[in-house]
Design an enzyme around this catalytic site. Structure first.
Site, mmCIF file in Angstrom:
data_model
loop_
_atom_site.group_PDB
_atom_site.id
_atom_site.type_symbol
_atom_site.label_atom_id
_atom_site.label_comp_id
_atom_site.label_asym_id
_atom_site.label_seq_id
_atom_site.Cartn_x
_atom_site.Cartn_y
_atom_site.Cartn_z
ATOM 1 N N TYR A 107 38.150 20.747 44.170
ATOM 2 C CA TYR A 107 37.548 19.420 44.325
ATOM 3 C C TYR A 107 37.431 18.989 45.788
ATOM 4 O O TYR A 107 36.950 17.899 46.083
ATOM 5 C CB TYR A 107 38.329 18.379 43.525
ATOM 6 C CG TYR A 107 38.066 18.430 42.031
ATOM 7 C CD1 TYR A 107 37.417 19.515 41.453
ATOM 8 C CD2 TYR A 107 38.453 17.408 41.187
ATOM 9 C CE1 TYR A 107 37.187 19.578 40.089
ATOM 10 C CE2 TYR A 107 38.223 17.454 39.821
ATOM 11 C CZ TYR A 107 37.588 18.548 39.281
ATOM 12 O OH TYR A 107 37.354 18.596 37.930
ATOM 13 N N LYS A 138 47.813 29.732 37.790
ATOM 14 C CA LYS A 138 47.275 31.011 37.304
ATOM 15 C C LYS A 138 47.517 32.046 38.403
ATOM 16 O O LYS A 138 46.597 32.725 38.880
ATOM 17 C CB LYS A 138 45.780 30.835 36.975
ATOM 18 C CG LYS A 138 45.146 31.990 36.235
ATOM 19 C CD LYS A 138 45.608 32.148 34.800
ATOM 20 C CE LYS A 138 44.952 33.369 34.170
ATOM 21 N NZ LYS A 138 45.492 33.674 32.820
ATOM 22 N N ASP A 155 46.275 28.828 30.973
ATOM 23 C CA ASP A 155 45.757 29.104 29.624
ATOM 24 C C ASP A 155 46.854 28.910 28.566
ATOM 25 O O ASP A 155 46.617 28.320 27.508
ATOM 26 C CB ASP A 155 45.113 30.501 29.540
ATOM 27 C CG ASP A 155 45.887 31.572 30.295
ATOM 28 O OD1 ASP A 155 46.849 31.235 31.010
ATOM 29 O OD2 ASP A 155 45.526 32.763 30.167
ATOM 30 N N ASP A 196 42.892 18.049 35.943
ATOM 31 C CA ASP A 196 41.801 17.235 35.403
ATOM 32 C C ASP A 196 41.498 17.654 33.964
ATOM 33 O O ASP A 196 41.446 16.838 33.046
ATOM 34 C CB ASP A 196 40.563 17.411 36.302
ATOM 35 C CG ASP A 196 39.491 16.371 36.024
ATOM 36 O OD1 ASP A 196 39.761 15.419 35.272
ATOM 37 O OD2 ASP A 196 38.375 16.517 36.557
#
Ligand code: NAD
Length: 340
Positions: free
Chosen positions: A127, A173, A206, A230
């Site tokens: 972002y 991740k 995930d 988000d």
């Protein structure tokens, strides 16, 4: 003498002006004096001033005690302006986006017994908006810094300690995004060593997404990067009753603004049927930030009473009340609680 708080109000776009008006009406009964100053931001500001975040808006926010923000609209794709919300977070260095989730009485939900907080890094990651179109391709740069990761980790652990929570889970991740998520993960793990009373663990994004869908009761405080936070927080909102009830705080060392996590819901604009609960709960977070703990609790319990009663709730919660009907019911509940 009681202090009067100067609050900057961004009404925003779509349903924004309706839900902020509802919130201001209800705030009239919390017993705290406010002076509201309306300022422009978002698509409306862009159309009127050619600037989605005019300097005057920033000046008023900086000289106010806090800002209450309605959702602002950003047209998608290249060629349109940068989101006013993201710009505001970056300019004011509001590095912590705090998104608490719990069940509310009377609100149907996929899961019960949820009580968790997503602490989302709010100024870095994808972002940051460093993107390039290159012929038939497009590139984006994900910025993760040691400083940014360290301060959001500390924020999450301090919040856990203050709210007497037990565990902070770093969501990342790092098995695939080895440099960016790897740095974030290592810094959070290092910060965790300074908080021996709070458990620390980690989860891949995930796996965390599945945990939210299957067993969100297992989760306590999540600390994560901007984009993951988000997406994950809308998912948590979905399992506790929907976007209409999910509040947030955007906090830095000097400034803060408070907004619902949902957007401007343009299809509902002008119908006065949107649910103002999320921005009202955000206003309750603002009261806590201002140190008005009793007023925050009164406001939240009035909101819960109206939700629980179920007679004056909006369409998304299965009712037929309008935005202002809900606000008047919340104001009425606070008035009733005051009378002997
Ligand atoms: P959205 O959150 O506006 O809407 C998603 C769905 O939830 C829609 O079906 C909508 O009708 C419903 N919904 C949202 N809030 C509701 C409420 N209070 N009461 C009842 N139903 C509600 O998301 P979107 O459609 O992806 O985005 C619309 C616009 O909002 C976009 O321009 C986006 O940029 C902007 N947006 C702004 C913010 C912000 O200002 N912080 C956040 C997210 C999206």
């Amino acid at each position: 003498m009681t202090k009067t708080y100067r609050i900057a109000v961004i009404a925003g776009d779509g349903i924004g002006p309706e839900i902020t008006e509802a919130t201001i009406l209800a705030l009239g009964e919390v017993g705290v004096p406010f002076e509201f100053t309306k300022v422009a931001a978002g698509l409306g500001a862009w159309e009127k001033y050619g600037n989605q975040l005019p300097q005057e808006t920033l000046d008023v926010i900086k000289s106010s005690s806090a800002c209450l923000k309605g959702p602002t609209q950003t047209p998608p794709g290249p060629g349109s302006f940068k989101s006013a919300t993201v710009t505001l977070r970056q300019i004011l260095d509001l590095y912590a986006n705090v998104r608490p989730f719990r069940n509310h009485p009377g609100v149907p939900s996929v899961h019960k017994g949820v009580d968790m907080v997503v602490v989302r890094e709010n100024t870095e990651g994808l972002y940051k908006g460093i993107e390039y179109g290159l012929g038939d391709s497009a590139l984006g740069i994900r910025v993760i810094t040691k400083k940014g990761s360290e301060r959001i980790a500390r924020f999450a652990f301090d919040l856990a300690r203050r709210e007497k929570r037990h565990r902070v889970t770093a969501v990342h991740k790092a098995n695939v995004l080895k440099e960016t998520c790897g740095l974030f993960r290592n810094v959070v793990a290092e910060v965790a060593k300074g908080y021996p009373g709070i458990q620390f663990d980690e989860m891949h994004i995930d796996a965390a997404a599945m945990r939210v869908a299957m067993k969100p009761q297992d989760l306590d405080v999540i600390v994560t990067t901007n984009l993951f936070g988000d997406v994950l927080s809308d998912e948590v909102a979905g399992v506790v009753g929907g976007l209409g009830i999910a509040p947030s705080a955007n906090v830095g060392d000097r400034y803060a603004f408070f907004e619902a996590i949902h957007g401007s819901a343009p299809k509902h604009a002008g119908k006065w049927d949107a649910n103002p609960t999320a921005i009202m709960l955000s206003a309750a977070m603002m009261l806590r930030y201002l140190g008005e703990i009793g007023a925050a609790a009164r406001f939240e319990s009035a909101i819960d009473r109206v939700l629980d009663e179920g007679k004056t709730v909006t369409r998304d919660l299965g009712g037929s009340a309008g935005t202002m009907d809900f606000a008047r019911a919340v104001a009425g509940a606070m008035k009733a609680a005051k009378s002997p």
